[in-house]
Design a protein around this motif. Structure first.
Motif, mmCIF file in Angstrom:
data_model
loop_
_atom_site.group_PDB
_atom_site.id
_atom_site.type_symbol
_atom_site.label_atom_id
_atom_site.label_comp_id
_atom_site.label_asym_id
_atom_site.label_seq_id
_atom_site.Cartn_x
_atom_site.Cartn_y
_atom_site.Cartn_z
ATOM 1 N N VAL A 1 40.521 32.838 50.007
ATOM 2 C CA VAL A 1 41.005 32.332 48.723
ATOM 3 C C VAL A 1 41.072 30.805 48.738
ATOM 4 C CG1 VAL A 1 42.985 32.265 47.151
ATOM 5 C CG2 VAL A 1 42.285 34.434 48.178
ATOM 6 N N ALA A 2 41.565 30.236 49.826
ATOM 7 C CA ALA A 2 41.693 28.780 49.915
ATOM 8 C C ALA A 2 40.337 28.089 49.816
ATOM 9 C CB ALA A 2 42.386 28.405 51.228
ATOM 10 N N ASP B 1 49.541 36.003 50.952
ATOM 11 C CA ASP B 1 49.925 35.154 49.823
ATOM 12 C C ASP B 1 48.646 34.518 49.271
ATOM 13 O OD1 ASP B 1 50.899 33.322 48.026
ATOM 14 O OD2 ASP B 1 51.764 31.985 49.535
ATOM 15 N N VAL B 2 48.238 34.950 48.088
ATOM 16 C CA VAL B 2 46.974 34.455 47.539
ATOM 17 C C VAL B 2 47.192 33.482 46.378
ATOM 18 C CG1 VAL B 2 45.717 36.520 48.238
ATOM 19 C CG2 VAL B 2 46.765 36.448 45.977
ATOM 20 N N VAL B 3 48.450 33.225 46.042
ATOM 21 C CA VAL B 3 48.725 32.305 44.929
ATOM 22 C C VAL B 3 48.841 30.869 45.434
ATOM 23 C CG1 VAL B 3 50.366 31.692 43.110
ATOM 24 C CG2 VAL B 3 49.815 34.098 43.538
ATOM 25 N N SER B 4 49.586 30.665 46.519
ATOM 26 C CA SER B 4 49.798 29.301 47.029
ATOM 27 C C SER B 4 48.493 28.542 47.292
ATOM 28 C CB SER B 4 50.631 29.344 48.312
ATOM 29 O OG SER B 4 51.910 29.877 48.056
ATOM 30 N N ALA C 1 42.029 32.187 38.706
ATOM 31 C CA ALA C 1 41.832 33.617 38.960
ATOM 32 C C ALA C 1 40.587 33.925 39.768
ATOM 33 C CB ALA C 1 41.766 34.370 37.627
ATOM 34 N N GLY C 2 39.530 33.135 39.617
ATOM 35 C CA GLY C 2 38.274 33.440 40.282
ATOM 36 C C GLY C 2 38.395 33.549 41.789
ATOM 37 N N PRO C 3 38.981 32.556 42.475
ATOM 38 C CA PRO C 3 39.091 32.639 43.935
ATOM 39 C C PRO C 3 39.908 33.833 44.416
ATOM 40 C CG PRO C 3 39.439 30.386 43.189
ATOM 41 C CD PRO C 3 39.411 31.239 41.960
ATOM 42 N N VAL C 4 40.971 34.184 43.672
ATOM 43 C CA VAL C 4 41.766 35.350 44.046
ATOM 44 C C VAL C 4 40.950 36.623 43.887
ATOM 45 C CG1 VAL C 4 43.814 36.718 43.482
ATOM 46 C CG2 VAL C 4 43.929 34.206 43.450
#
Length: 511
Positions: free
Chosen positions: A308-309, A428-431, A355-358
């Motif tokens: 995700v990062a 944790d995919v938001v941070s 949203a795309g990377p998540v």
């Protein structure tokens, strides 16, 4: 973590090895990197062939002819989705290699479904004259398309994308070459329609040559396919929900604000297809790659968070210059009548950046652990979010309201996916996406202001895009240095893997 479903057939498989996954984590990463690069090459090549072919055909055919083919293509895509997509994905996901009876049963079912669809289309379309006949010819390609399914399963399980990419690029080239030559020779719209059948035949033949293990004799076998079909149906439900969501938005826009606003939204969607070149490659590779890593027993939390990062940092390199330069680029390239379409891009781009990377990391992982419910719930939750934001303001705000609805839908869907990633993997995919998204918003805003500062010329648009990109890179270097360095490392790895030995190696034998 949900266990992978077991096949109903025992170890008495005919020919195909039923052993467990044999790829190690390092090799999986290498092949996945090659797959991302190769699929991006495929997307760019297909865009080039499509542009050149469309220009050539447009000079020889009438808008009415294109309308006939467009109608047939709509029916063909819908039929392909119902009869083909998703049924065999359980064979890609699970650790055990597919058994020959399972491949035979899936192909037998798909041939039965596409055969019925072809005959039904021919019968129903007959009273509709030329439009119906053209559609029937194009739909006749469906049984030919599904002949390649076992080969695709074998190749995607082993993450061998060089052969898949080569076949898919060749078949698109053949499609447009046959269409242009046959139309030029006097076949008219029939040559264009028949190109779909030629493409399917050539593509399936080449795919079966590329993966001999996928050459099986189709047969109907409920015992061999029932578990596979159950997972495939759940997988397909996500695609069906996405398709209905897109069509529902189009219908709502047309009903509330008219066809002109729908046209503006359509152009904005086409502009946003450029970042989707990256996402389509990541989506395609993510599912089999995550499935193979899960099969090795690897801790998936750092894999997901790192993915995700990196995707978050990389997404900005596409979206920031696109959005930043849009106020000058879109009018200068497409004409001033499309000025209003750019108002969609800030909110839509922000939603896609978040949203795309998540999505590219989490959806593939969730399917890999057998959780099809969470991705489906994400799409379903996004529908009312989009409607609640868009519909009340659409008459007053115009097409920009669609972009705001897109942003709301993406946030809602991401929240559902984030909960799924935390529940299954503790990830944790938001941070990892927050800071790159804020930097991207500031950088794109700077470019946007510059693009609006003078007459809408191409030079101003390019200059604004470059300024936006420089601001974004500077922001990443100051605030997200680790993500920027990891993106650089992964990009180099993808490039090397795409042209290096990992991309050249043939598929491991499974027979």
């Amino acid at each position: 973590m949900n266990p992978a479903p077991k096949g109903d057939v025992g170890d008495d498989a005919e020919g195909l090895n039923g052993g467990e996954n044999s790829l190690g984590g390092a090799e999986i990463r290498e092949r996945a990197a090659a797959g991302i690069g190769l699929d991006a090459v495929r997307g760019i090549a297909n865009l080039a062939f499509g542009l050149g072919g469309t220009i050539a055909l447009a000079r020889m055919l009438t808008p009415h002819d294109f309308g006939l083919v467009a109608f047939g293509l709509t029916v063909l895509v819908f039929g392909t989705f119902l009869a083909h997509g998703g049924l065999a994905v359980a064979l890609i996901r699970r650790p055990k290699r597919p058994l020959r009876p399972e491949l035979q049963a899936i192909q037998g079912l798909q041939l039965a479904l596409t055969g019925i669809a072809t005959i039904a289309t021919a019968v129903v379309a007959r009273p509709f004259g030329t439009a119906g006949e053209v559609t029937a010819v194009m739909v006749a390609s469906l049984p030919l398309v599904v002949l390649r399914t076992p080969a695709i399963v074998v190749l995607e399980r082993e993450l061998h994308y060089q052969r898949i990419t080569a076949v898919e690029v060749i078949e698109v080239a053949v499609y447009y070459l046959f269409a242009v030559v046959s139309v030029a020779a006097g076949a008219g719209v029939w040559g264009f329609a028949a190109a779909s059948v030629v493409r399917a035949g050539v593509g399936s033949t080449l795919m079966l040559l590329a993966a001999p293990e996928g050459r099986v004799t189709p047969r109907l076998g409920w015992r061999s396919s029932r578990g596979i079909i159950a997972f495939g149906a759940s997988y397909q439900a996500v695609g069906a929900a996405q398709m209905l969501r897109g069509q529902g938005v189009n219908l709502a826009v047309a009903a509330v604000s008219g066809i002109q606003v729908l046209g503006l939204w359509s152009v904005a969607q086409r502009v946003l297809q450029f970042p989707f070149l990256l996402f389509s490659s990541l989506w395609r590779v993510s599912f089999p790659a995550m499935s193979r890593l899960i099969a090795t027993g690897e801790d998936m939390r750092p894999v997901i968070e790192r993915s995700v990062a990196v995707a978050a940092a990389g997404t900005g390199f596409l979206l920031v210059p696109l959005v930043g330069g849009a106020p000058a680029l879109v009018p200068s390239v497409l004409g001033s009548r499309w000025d209003e379409s750019v108002s969609v891009l800030p909110a839509a781009g922000l939603g896609l950046m978040f949203a795309g990377p998540v999505s590219v990391a989490v959806v593939g992982y969730l399917w890999g652990v057998g959780d099809t419910r969470t991705p489906l719930m994400g799409v379903l939750v996004s529908v009312p979010a989009w409607a609640l934001v868009m519909l009340p303001i659409l008459p007053a705000v115009g097409v920009a309201a669609v972009g705001l609805g897109w942003l709301a839908a993406n946030v809602a869907e991401t929240a559902v996916l984030a909960r799924g990633a935390a529940r299954h993997a503790g990830a944790d995919v938001v941070s990892p996406v927050v800071r790159p998204t804020i930097i991207a918003a500031v950088a794109a805003g700077a470019g946007w202001l510059l693009a609006e500062s003078g007459a809408a010329t191409f030079a101003l648009g390019v200059g604004a895009a470059i300024v936006a990109l420089l601001v974004y890179v500077g922001g990443l270097a100051l605030l997200c240095d680790l993500q920027l360095r990891e993106l650089r490392r992964v990009s180099i790895r993808v490039l090397r893997a795409t042209v290096g030995p990992a991309a050249q190696r043939g598929p491991a034998r499974t027979a």
